[in-house]
Design a protein around this motif. Sequence first.
Motif, PDB file in Angstrom:
ATOM      1  N   GLU A  44       0.822  -1.211   0.000  1.00 41.93           N
ATOM      2  CA  GLU A  44       0.000   0.000   0.000  1.00 41.93           C
ATOM      3  C   GLU A  44       0.856   1.262   0.000  1.00 41.93           C
ATOM      4  N   CYS A  83       2.843  -3.701   8.686  1.00 35.71           N
ATOM      5  CA  CYS A  83       3.077  -2.284   8.384  1.00 35.71           C
ATOM      6  C   CYS A  83       2.464  -1.460   9.503  1.00 35.71           C
ATOM      7  N   HIS A  86      -0.776  -0.092   7.827  1.00 38.36           N
ATOM      8  CA  HIS A  86      -1.769  -0.963   7.198  1.00 38.36           C
ATOM      9  C   HIS A  86      -1.917  -2.334   7.848  1.00 38.36           C
TER      10      HIS A  86
HETATM   11 ZN   LIG Z   1       1.673   0.247   4.534  1.00 39.69          ZN
END
Ligand SMILES: [Zn+2]
Length: 475
Positions: A44, A83, A86
């Motif tokens: 992402e 992450c 995310h």
């Molecule tokens: Zn990320």
Amino acid sequence: MRVTTAFSRLLRLGKGVLVKKVGFKGDTVVVEVALRRRRLVCPECGYSTRARKDTRPENSVWRHLDLGVWRLELHCRRRRLVCPEHGARTEAVPFARPDSEFTRDFECLVAWLATRTDKTTIKRMLRIDWRTVGRIIKRVCDEELDPDRLNDLFELGIDEVSWKRQHNYLTLVADHQRRCVAWGCQGKGENAADRFFVELDPDPASPSPSPQPPASQPREAPEPAIMVPFGPCPTVPAGHGVPAAWLADGSELDPQLLARASKLRAVSMDMTGGYAASTRHYAPQATICIDPYHVVQLANQALDEVRRGYWNELRSLADQDAARRFKDARWALLKAPNKLTDKQAATLARLKAAGGEVWRAYTLKEAVRAIFQPGLSLEDVTILIDRLLSRLARSRLKPFTRLGKTIRKHRDGILAAIRHGINQGRTEALNNKVRLITRRAYGFHSAEAALALIMLTCGPITLHLPHELHGLCAA
Ligand SMILES: [Zn+2]
């Protein structure tokens, strides 16, 4: 040369992708690859870490460009990372977009073909179904669309196109100067236009996806500044910059001065009023123009109404033969005279000889079209339009007296369109292209996919074929 080395060169999967094994399974060449890099990358946001959460128990699979008559699949065992933004994610690979089952090269071939050829060709040639094409197009569009395309808009057209069945609409905003579609959304009317203007100038109070430089950013040697006047200015046309001084630190600029909507000079639209209300609210300085295209469309509708009334009359008289002959006359009447087939031209000549209401309606429709012929000056059009208005008022045909009232109400907007050079040919060409693509997009399951196809075909995007992306020259 070893087979794995040969495949590594053939497939061009990017740096750090290692071909480990090549095999065959049914009609497919299966290529096993591994990522050589140590760091795991979030798909992402690009955050990277050496810490791995775990490894997925199964291989991920992507379809790549065919190899001769063979399908080609990439298999890769991927790791997962955490992450900070995310959460748990499977690591990104350089050769495919996140959550896609196809490589970038395959997707770029699909997108290129979808903007140029029909559904059956693509399905058969690439062996994929049309809904998958829709999902691929959406991904490509999200990534390729230039985020700066909404900067420097001066003359716009807002219009809707029906999608799939009736009552399913997409609203499109066209940039008249670049002659492309700059923005689109599902729905129509004032709401849709409001959404456009909100995206054009996001409310600074609400979190926006467009990056706003922090106010306290340290300023080094300032570059020459540009001042953009808001609204009509006697010396500088709106949207054109003039050199100006920097603001003193700590002082604030009225956000209205920098609003992208404040650069708009003209917005063209239909006569329903929704788009006009939104434009008056968000871009009060812009001139509201009526697209000539819509005026001609209304004239065609009025003619069709007269024709239908006459046809029904014939039918009730039990003159079946005449009624049938007359039904075929529809296209002869509605098409532009220079685009008629020989048969349609003959039908039209018969209608002229017969005279009556339908012929009168036809000449009125042609008089409306005549106003927007290229090469007429604003003075010419003003004279023509006023002459037309009195002709329509005296026409004794209800649909045409009604049309006259509508045109009278929007006379200023129609003349404004001529003044801004928004003529029928310009809007109609883009409109026809959009309509053609919308029909091709009928099989997509989502409006987003249909919109993506329109943006890829009519938007400010240049699509490339895989070999062009990899820098391999064409013939
Ligand atoms: Zn990320």
